[in-house]
Design a protein around this motif. Structure first.
Motif, PDB file in Angstrom:
ATOM      1  N   ALA A   1      31.301  43.890 -69.523  1.00 47.65           N
ATOM      2  CA  ALA A   1      30.553  45.134 -69.309  1.00 47.65           C
ATOM      3  C   ALA A   1      31.418  46.137 -68.555  1.00 47.65           C
ATOM      4  O   ALA A   1      32.275  45.765 -67.751  1.00 47.65           O
TER       5      ALA A   1
ATOM      6  N   LEU B   1      23.280  45.740 -69.566  1.00 43.33           N
ATOM      7  CA  LEU B   1      23.454  47.003 -68.851  1.00 43.33           C
ATOM      8  C   LEU B   1      22.803  46.931 -67.473  1.00 43.33           C
ATOM      9  O   LEU B   1      23.390  47.350 -66.472  1.00 43.33           O
TER      10      LEU B   1
ATOM     11  N   MET C   1      26.242  45.535 -74.633  1.00 41.87           N
ATOM     12  CA  MET C   1      25.523  46.493 -73.812  1.00 41.87           C
ATOM     13  C   MET C   1      24.521  47.319 -74.620  1.00 41.87           C
ATOM     14  O   MET C   1      23.744  48.093 -74.054  1.00 41.87           O
TER      15      MET C   1
END
Length: 353
Positions: free
Chosen positions: A183, A68, A231
């Protein structure tokens, strides 16, 4: 708070150890699947787990993963706090209730409290430090060290109670759920799911749907996508007296930049290491290790020096009391007694008029 469901366990039998190890490998696997690997029926496994949770002996936490931050949607900082005389507990209680504070410990050495703080970005981190933290009565001084890449963290730590064949079966199940999902930018529903899962990493899709205001099918897809993109990390934690590794030692060190990659590779291979992160500060490496005793802490540092000769340890501290770990609140002995939901995206309270 934890429910009163009988005496607090002072040790884990071989079945409980195997159950914890299984959940460390696959934290959200069904009881049917875990029972099959352990040779038990699903009802027995679920009953055992509920007893561990209700006594604060074990729990499933869930937190944003390093990916993240790498995607520009979060940052991690290590914050040291000096408290005014007699105000440490008041400051600690206030910080334990803060949704940005992921971990909080009373430690030895040149600081009173050590925090792991997560925020959406450095600007929000600055607002939290200058508004919420700086105005907190009893805080005498604070030093913030911004983390760079996190090389390893606690979700990889294992109790090692299962046999090799059992580990392989559970690991194969876990790997089948992994994909190469890249992501992505989290929207408001994703953020609400991250916060809800930080309270209970095994929460069902139906329970998450009720909390987050979405349908169970939508929640299932969103949660699976978060984990597939790496994540979000769920992990099974155990009260420290039950882990046989009750002492936590933090190290701050310096490594020549050209040797940093090799040193982190060597260090993260050590079983005791729970966290290894680069730091953009007067130090450039931060380690957290679990060891069996205070004597073993010194022996670990000797092994650390042998394994990573380029690492110069400049500071070290022992945690006297883990007050908060992964958002979960712990008593003086390390048993879970509550939780503060993590909310990286919430603006500091004092920044609003």
């Amino acid at each position: 708070m934890a429910q009163d469901s009988g005496p607090t366990p002072r040790s884990l039998d071989h079945v409980d150890q195997a159950l914890v190890h299984a959940l460390q490998i696959t934290p959200r696997a069904s009881w049917t699947r875990i029972g099959a690997v352990l040779g038990l029926d699903a009802v027995t496994v679920a009953r055992r787990w509920n007893r561990l949770v209700e006594t604060g002996a074990a729990w499933i936490s869930c937190h944003p993963a390093p990916v993240l931050a790498a995607s520009g949607q979060g940052c991690l900082a290590f914050v040291e706090i000096d408290c005014a005389p007699g105000r440490l507990l008041d400051v600690a209680r206030a910080l334990a209730a803060a949704p940005h504070v992921v971990a909080l410990s009373h430690v030895t050495g040149d600081r009173d409290l050590q925090l792991n703080v997560m925020a959406r970005d450095p600007a929000m981190l600055s607002r939290w430090v200058t508004h919420d933290l700086a105005t907190l009565d009893g805080v005498r001084a604070a030093r913030t060290h911004l983390a760079g890449p996190v090389h390893t963290e606690g979700s990889r730590w294992r109790l090692r109670a299962l046999g090799r064949h059992q580990v392989a079966r559970l690991a194969a199940d876990a790997s089948r759920h992994r994909t190469d999902t890249p992501a992505f930018v989290l929207d408001e529903l994703d953020q609400r799911l991250v916060t809800a899962l930080s309270v209970d990493g095994r929460a069902t899709y139906r329970a998450l749907a009720e909390q987050c205001g979405a349908g169970p099918d939508t929640v299932r897809r969103r949660v699976q996508r978060l984990f597939a993109a790496d994540m979000l990390h769920a992990r099974c934690e155990v009260a420290r007296p039950l882990s046989e590794w009750p002492v936590t030692v933090s190290f701050w060190g310096q490594v020549p930049a050209a040797r940093l990659r090799e040193v982190t590779r060597r260090v993260t291979g050590m079983r005791e290491v729970r966290l290894c992160a680069s730091v953009i500060s007067r130090h450039n490496l931060h380690l957290v290790a679990w060891v069996r005793s205070l004597d073993d802490a010194q022996r670990f540092e000797v092994r650390l020096a042998e394994r990573a000769a380029d690492l110069t340890v400049t500071e070290r501290a022992v945690a006297l009391w883990h007050m908060k770990h992964g958002g979960h609140l712990l008593d003086e002995e390390g048993y879970r007694v509550g939780v503060t939901p993590l909310a990286l995206w919430r603006e500091p309270a004092a920044s609003h008029p």
